[in-house]
Structure formats: C-alpha cells, structure tokens
Design an enzyme around this catalytic site. Structure first.
Site, PDB file in Angstrom:
ATOM      1  N   ASP A 112     118.436 -41.593  51.949  1.00  0.00           N
ATOM      2  CA  ASP A 112     119.629 -41.780  52.709  1.00  0.00           C
ATOM      3  C   ASP A 112     119.444 -41.772  53.975  1.00  0.00           C
ATOM      4  O   ASP A 112     118.865 -42.783  54.777  1.00  0.00           O
ATOM      5  CB  ASP A 112     120.037 -40.019  52.529  1.00  0.00           C
ATOM      6  CG  ASP A 112     121.493 -39.682  52.141  1.00  0.00           C
ATOM      7  OD1 ASP A 112     122.441 -40.462  51.815  1.00  0.00           O
ATOM      8  OD2 ASP A 112     121.820 -38.766  51.782  1.00  0.00           O
TER       9      ASP A 112
HETATM   10  C1  NOJ Z   1     124.334 -40.458  52.918  1.00  0.00           C
HETATM   11  C2  NOJ Z   1     124.872 -39.340  51.683  1.00  0.00           C
HETATM   12  O1  NOJ Z   1     124.287 -37.737  52.093  1.00  0.00           O
HETATM   13  C3  NOJ Z   1     124.860 -40.027  50.422  1.00  0.00           C
HETATM   14  O2  NOJ Z   1     124.864 -39.462  49.168  1.00  0.00           O
HETATM   15  C4  NOJ Z   1     125.293 -41.742  50.254  1.00  0.00           C
HETATM   16  O3  NOJ Z   1     124.761 -41.666  48.951  1.00  0.00           O
HETATM   17  C5  NOJ Z   1     124.835 -42.062  51.170  1.00  0.00           C
HETATM   18  N1  NOJ Z   1     125.528 -41.227  52.408  1.00  0.00           N
HETATM   19  C6  NOJ Z   1     125.342 -43.594  51.214  1.00  0.00           C
HETATM   20  O4  NOJ Z   1     126.986 -43.657  51.450  1.00  0.00           O
END
Ligand code: NOJ
Length: 736
Positions: free
Chosen positions: A283
C-alpha cells in the site's frame, strides 16, 4: 517502436540457454527479457509511482518523466484516460533501452465514470450476478481509459463500524465475503486477461486491516492465528483461487510484524500454502512506514525487510528504487530475490498482452462509447435499487401511493457529490441523480417541495423551522439524512455512530408534526440510530448509491421496485456494543436478564438494533415446515434442508432466505451461528415456494484444534430464516 526492438528480438530468438526447463511460454519469454536487464532496470520494474492527477487534469513531475525514460519505473497509478496513458506508454516503449511497457493502475473500486453503490451497498443486494456485472462494467470503462490494473476488490472483513473503510468491502461475514470476492474478481479479470476489456485485480489489504484496534484506521491489529485464518484470510484465498493476479499489503502491523514486512503472511501463507504466483504490491508508502511501526531503523532496512518478506512492487515510496541496488552490492540481499519479483511483474504484463501490443489499451474512441452509456447507467440503477434496505415500515407507510404533496428535506436530498461515496474513480458529481431529481421525475416536480432543513455536519438549526412549516402542508415527509461521502472510506474513522450535526433535531421536529415520516439514511457504515428505529414511520438504508441513486430510491419509495436488500453488517444500538457481529463465540455465561453474573450490559441489551441479514420487503413472508433429511448423515452424504416460504401480504416481494449453522460441540469453541448459504425468491401475493439447500460435511469444516481442516462428528443446528437471529432450527448429526 525503435526501442521496443531489443525485446522483440529476444523473444523471437527465444534465448534458449536461459530458458528454464518446463517453464511455460511466458516464463521463457520473461526470462529472455530478464537476461537483458541491468540491475537498475530490474529495480525500476518494482517501482510504482503515482501521477499527480488533480481535479483539473493530469500532470507528472518532470523527474518522473525522466524516470520513465530511464526505465526506472515499472508502473504508474492515478494516470488515466487513453490519451494520457498512451502518451506515457510511448515514453516507456519508445524511449527506454528495452521498451518494457508500463502498467497503469487506479482505484476502480465501485465504478470508473458510471458509479455503482459503495461496495457495502452492492453487498447489501445479495445479488452476486449484479455485483459481478458492476465490476465488469467498471472494468470496461476503466480499460477504455487506458488502465490495466485496479486496486480492487477490497475484501477486508469489517466488524467495527467505527472503521470508515467498512464502506469498501462486503461487510462482516466471511462466507459471504468469499462469494463477493470471487464475483468481483470474475467481473474484473473476465475469462482471459488478454482481452483488453479486462484488468488485473488487486485483492487488498492483506491482511486483517479491518481488525484495526478501536476501529481507528491504520491502527494495530492483534489476532489469534485461529481468528486470522478463520475470519480474515478466507476472502483473500477465495479471490486468489478465483485468479486474482495481484495482492496489496495492508498498512497495519499484525501480531507485532507490519503486514508489508510479514513473511508469515506473504511467503508462508500466500505463496506456499495458497500457491499464489502473481505479484505483491505494497500500500501507499507502507515500506518506510515500517520505521514508524518501530520494526526497522531506516528505509534501507525497511526495503530489505519487505523484499525478504515477499513484496514485489513498492507503491510510491521509492524505497526499492533508492536502496535495493546498494543492498545487493553489500551482499545484504540476493539479486535472485529481485529477479523473482521482476519475473512476476513481467508475467502480469505478459498476461495482459502488453508485450504483443503495448498500446492495446489505447482506445480513445472507446471512452465516449462506454462511459456512462445507457446500458451502464441502467446496470447502476439496477444494483442501486437492489442495494436499498428497508429497515422499518410502520402501517405500510411505503410504498408511497400517489402523493400530491411530498416534503423532501434533509442535507442529502440533493447532494450530487455525496451520491458517489468515497473512492469514486473518475466519477463526476454532475452525472449523479439525487433523491430530489428521482422523486421529481417519478411523481412530477410540482408534487415535490424541497426544503433542506439543515447541513450534514454544521450545528446551524436555523433551517429547521422552515422545514417544519412545509411539513405541516405536506401529506408525507421524506427526509434524507446521514453522513457525507467523505465521512466513510480511508482515514474516516468515527467514535460516534450517530447522525452528525443537527439532523436528529430536524427529524424530531418533523416527527412532532404528526405527518408520516420516511427517513432515508446515506452512509458507508452501520449507524446506531435507536430513535429512528422507533420513531421513523419508514426507514431505508441507502448507503451511497452511486450515479443512478436517486432514480433507484424513487423506484423503491414508489413501489415500482419492491425492496430486496439485506444488511451485510450488524447494526448496533450504541457505540458501546461495538464490535458487534452475528457470529461471535458462545460464552460460558450466556445472557440471562434475571442473573447478574451473566454476559451482558447494565444499560443496553446484547441484541443489535437490526441483525445481520435483516431487511423487509413489501410482501409478508412466512417460513414454515423447516426440515432436514437425513437427520443423521456421514461425510459421503448430503443433507437436504428445506423450508416453505409463503408471501401472505398483498404485494409481491423478493425474499433473501438464509441458511445458518451452529456446531454445538467442537475441539475449539465455535461461533454461535455461521452463514452457509442464501437464495433469493420472488413471491407474488399468496405464493408459496419450497426453498432447499444442500449441505455436506465439508460445509461444516473448520480449522480444528490439531491444526487440520475438516468437520467434526457431532450435532449441528440448522437455521433457515430471514436474518441471523431467526430462531427456527432443526438438529442434525454428523457421524464418522
Ligand atoms: C491507499 C489505500 O489504502 C489503498 O486502498 C489504495 O489502493 C491506495 N492508497 C492507492 O490509491
């Protein structure tokens, strides 16, 4: 195309010396490319950067452009539209040494342009075909925008409504979560990833992100391995078995080790036990966040920990980019680990057909044809109407017959932006149908008077008096209340589960007029609204219903469509009951109101406000004649469980008939109920249907005390009913 030539040449030659015996065609081709790559180019493939897409349009920092040209980036996210992605692709393909195509990712969570209900709302439809269809359409629109990869499905089990990301998943139940996860992966990846109308799925957030302590986003998670494996992991496994090509690590730490550096999760379970052969992405910046977690002292150590755990691609932190080469030079990591990661990433690019034609997703003429097409809007409307859950309907307040004077009030009645919910892709507020537009279209604008009443969060009660005055002249009040879209989703935890601002005051003042009060609640989570559960004449849970939400709501309120949605989460009476879910373990001192020393609260019942699986129809469903045959069975046999459902009401209804099981004695304590199946049946007034489920020993399997997986002989209670608290059951016995 000039720079693409080395790769094509390598592919044609096949470089037989580098071919791994028995490897498939892709593997041979991937190895051929790998053999041409420098260490820096390999690490580049492991680097995922965001574009600086902003409201007004795309932009990419000049340094990123240089990175693409130098082959130091393997994938970009938040860059979309065919023109823009193709422009970037051209840089990668024609201006880098090897011409390896980029992968474009984006959070297409519940729609790209046509926005479907928030995933929790989609899950409330209990219609797997519609959920799969929504994912397919979202994928189609995103693929037309040049995207290859979506960061979906989110399969985190959510038992705590304080956590705002409850909105993004399928709710609290593992069995149902598995079904929804599979449906979404099928919708995203289709039959064959080589079809340019499919995307790579990315199942997230691995793992146990939804079990954040106190419901606070990004907070730590501490779980027994039993609960982890029984409750939180199965939807990930289901998604992977359905073919999910990629997986995203979670932000949280799990039992002391951050998910992004967790070898137990990423290697032992994911790769060894489940045989996952796709790639793992982190993430956002979660590699360096392991410094704050306190598990490593610097970014280099974080990069080494992540790589060693099994992370292939670094989202946005550039930790791999800045540190891996030096770590190899210092002998701290093995280049073979990098090769393995790059191989997995290149294989995904192969699967998409990008090595055959890196521009195959560049279809600018497709965008206008598919975005917000009539067919897509119709599908969004269909699942939106199915996502609406009727929680209360006193004296058949709904459906509204043909009212001449509707007062529409509340801060969510005409807010296009809030219909989208969070993670709304490239969805635009202007294309959303609000409840106001929906009611005006259905009943005629002259019959709908709109008075906002109050805002969502502000404490200004000045508008309430005008709403009350208008209510006195109305036949019926429709009040649209709840949370703003921004109050659900990432970084949107709450400590209260009530209506924000002065919305409850507005509703109480409206109720005092004595006019029938229909309340529509918008939110991405279960809200604890005890006053509404007693005082609203009708109560509809609308979640965030997406582009076509207003029309869908008008259909249900008018009775053009009979409500069929069911809660995929338990609704608490108060925050103090949280976490509350339908399938906890039994206690040794079950609640007894007469006995002080039993498991209960002094100030609130144990029961929820509305149980998991709950939802009313405009019919009146009666369950009779529950039976199971045979009542004693062995693992080779199938038990047929059936019940007769009759609609005794004057209107048709679609009933969601649910099967739950309780394992009475186990080598480990077992949940008080577990969902094992459901069926939706539409019954005309007076119509009866026998609904039958087939149950086998494997449906009763769990992770036993000795670490093996299987069913244990003994007695089981089987419940069939309209929700998780229905009492009717039959007992069966499994013999060895
Ligand atoms: C953070 C989020 O937790 C995740 O779900 C998402 O896919 C990513 N950012 C990318 O935007």
């Amino acid at each position: 195309m000039r720079r693409f030539i080395p790769i094509l040449l390598a592919l044609w030659l096949g470089l037989p010396g580098l071919v791994v015996a028995q490897a498939g065609l892709w593997d041979r081709q991937v190895d051929s490319i790998l053999s041409l790559m420098t260490l820096t180019e390999k690490i580049g493939q492991m680097n995922l950067l965001t574009s600086d897409w902003v409201q007004t349009g795309p932009s990419l920092r000049p340094s990123y452009l240089a990175d693409i040209q130098a082959g130091r980036v393997g994938a970009i996210f938040n860059a979309h539209t065919a023109d823009y992605t193709c422009e970037l692709q051209r840089l990668a393909v024609e201006e880098t040494r090897l011409g390896i195509p980029l992968l474009f990712g984006f959070d297409v969570v519940h729609g790209y342009k046509t926005i479907f209900p928030m995933p929790i709302g989609e899950a409330a439809s209990w219609d797997l075909a519609a959920i799969e269809g929504a994912a397919r359409i979202s994928t189609r629109e995103a693929a037309a925008a040049g995207l290859h990869w979506t960061f979906a499905p989110m399969v985190d089990i959510a038992r705590d409504p304080r956590w705002g990301r409850m909105a993004e998943g399928a709710g609290e139940d593992t069995w149902y979560g598995n079904e929804v996860a599979r449906a979404r992966v099928r919708g995203i990846q289709g039959q064959d990833l080589a079809d340019p109308q499919t995307l790579l799925a990315c199942v997230k957030h691995y793992a146990a992100y939804g079990a954040a302590q106190a419901g606070r986003d990004y907070h730590t998670t501490d779980l027994s391995e039993q609960t982890l494996r029984e409750v939180y992991l199965p939807p990930f496994q289901a998604a992977i078995e359905a073919g999910a090509a990629t997986i995203m690590t979670a932000f949280n730490d799990l039992n002391g080790i951050p998910a992004t550096g967790n070898r137990f999760l990423l290697d032992q379970i994911l790769r060894q036990e489940w045989g996952f052969d796709g790639f793992v992405v982190t993430d956002y910046s979660s590699i360096p966040e392991m410094i704050q977690h306190g598990i490593v002292g610097d970014t280099a150590a974080a990069a080494a920990l992540a790589l060693d755990a099994g992370v292939d691609m670094d989202m946005q932190a550039s930790a791999y980019y800045y540190h891996l080469a030096r770590l190899v030079a210092e002998g701290k990591i093995d280049e073979g680990q990098i090769d393995a990661a790059v191989r997995r990433i290149l294989r995904a690019k192969y699967a998409l057909g990008l090595f055959d034609d890196p521009y195959r997703y560049c279809q600018p003429n497709q965008e206008a044809a598919v975005w917000l097409s009539d067919a897509h809007r119709a599908a969004a409307r269909d699942i939106a109407r199915k996502s609406l859950v009727l929680l209360r309907n006193q004296g058949a307040t709904l459906p509204l017959r043909s009212p001449d004077r509707i007062l529409l009030t509340g801060p969510l009645a005409d807010s296009q932006r809030d219909m989208l919910g969070s993670w709304s892709g490239a969805g635009e507020a202007e294309s959303c149908v609000t409840l106001k537009t929906g009611l005006e279209t259905r009943f005629g604008a002259e019959k709908v008077r709109f008075v906002p009443g109050c805002g969502i969060e502000d404490g200004d009660d000045q508008g309430i008096a005008a709403a009350v005055r208008a209510a006195r002249r109305a036949e019926v009040i429709v009040a649209a209340v709840g949370e703003s879209a921004a109050m659900s989703g990432e970084a949107a935890s709450r400590s209260e589960l009530d209506l924000p601002g002065v919305q409850l005051e507005l509703l109480q003042a409206l109720k005092a007029t004595g006019k029938p009060l229909v309340v529509v609640v918008f939110s991405g989570r279960a809200l604890a609204l005890p006053w509404l559960a007693e005082q609203a004449d009708a109560l509809v849970m609308a979640w965030f219903p997406g582009t076509e939400g207003g029309h869908a709501l008008a259909e249900v309120l008018s009775g053009d469509y009979g409500p069929s949605g069911r809660l995929p989460v338990t609704v608490p009476r108060s925050v103090g009951q949280v976490p509350i879910f339908y399938n906890p373990k039994a206690t040794g001192r079950p609640m007894d109101p007469q006995q002080k020393y039993t498991s209960k609260y002094l100030d609130v019942p144990n029961t929820p406000l509305f149980p998991f699986g709950y939802g009313l129809t405009y019919g009146e469903m009666v369950y009779e004649g529950l039976q199971a045959e045979p009542s004693v069975f062995d693992p080779s046999q199938t038990v047929t469980v059936s019940v007769t459902v009759t609609n005794r009401g004057p209107q048709a209804g679609t009933e969601t008939v649910q099967l739950y099981v309780r394992d009475l004695v186990g080598s480990l304590t077992r949940p008080v109920r577990e969902l094992k199946g459901f069926q939706q049946v539409t019954l005309a007034p007076g119509e009866s249907r026998v609904v039958t489920f087939a149950l086998r020993a494997e449906d009763l399997a769990f992770l036993r005390r000795d670490g093996t997986y299987g069913a244990e002989p003994g007695h089981f209670d089987l419940f069939i009913g309209p929700h998780a608290e229905s009492a009717e059951h039959v007992r069966v016995k499994l013999v060895p």
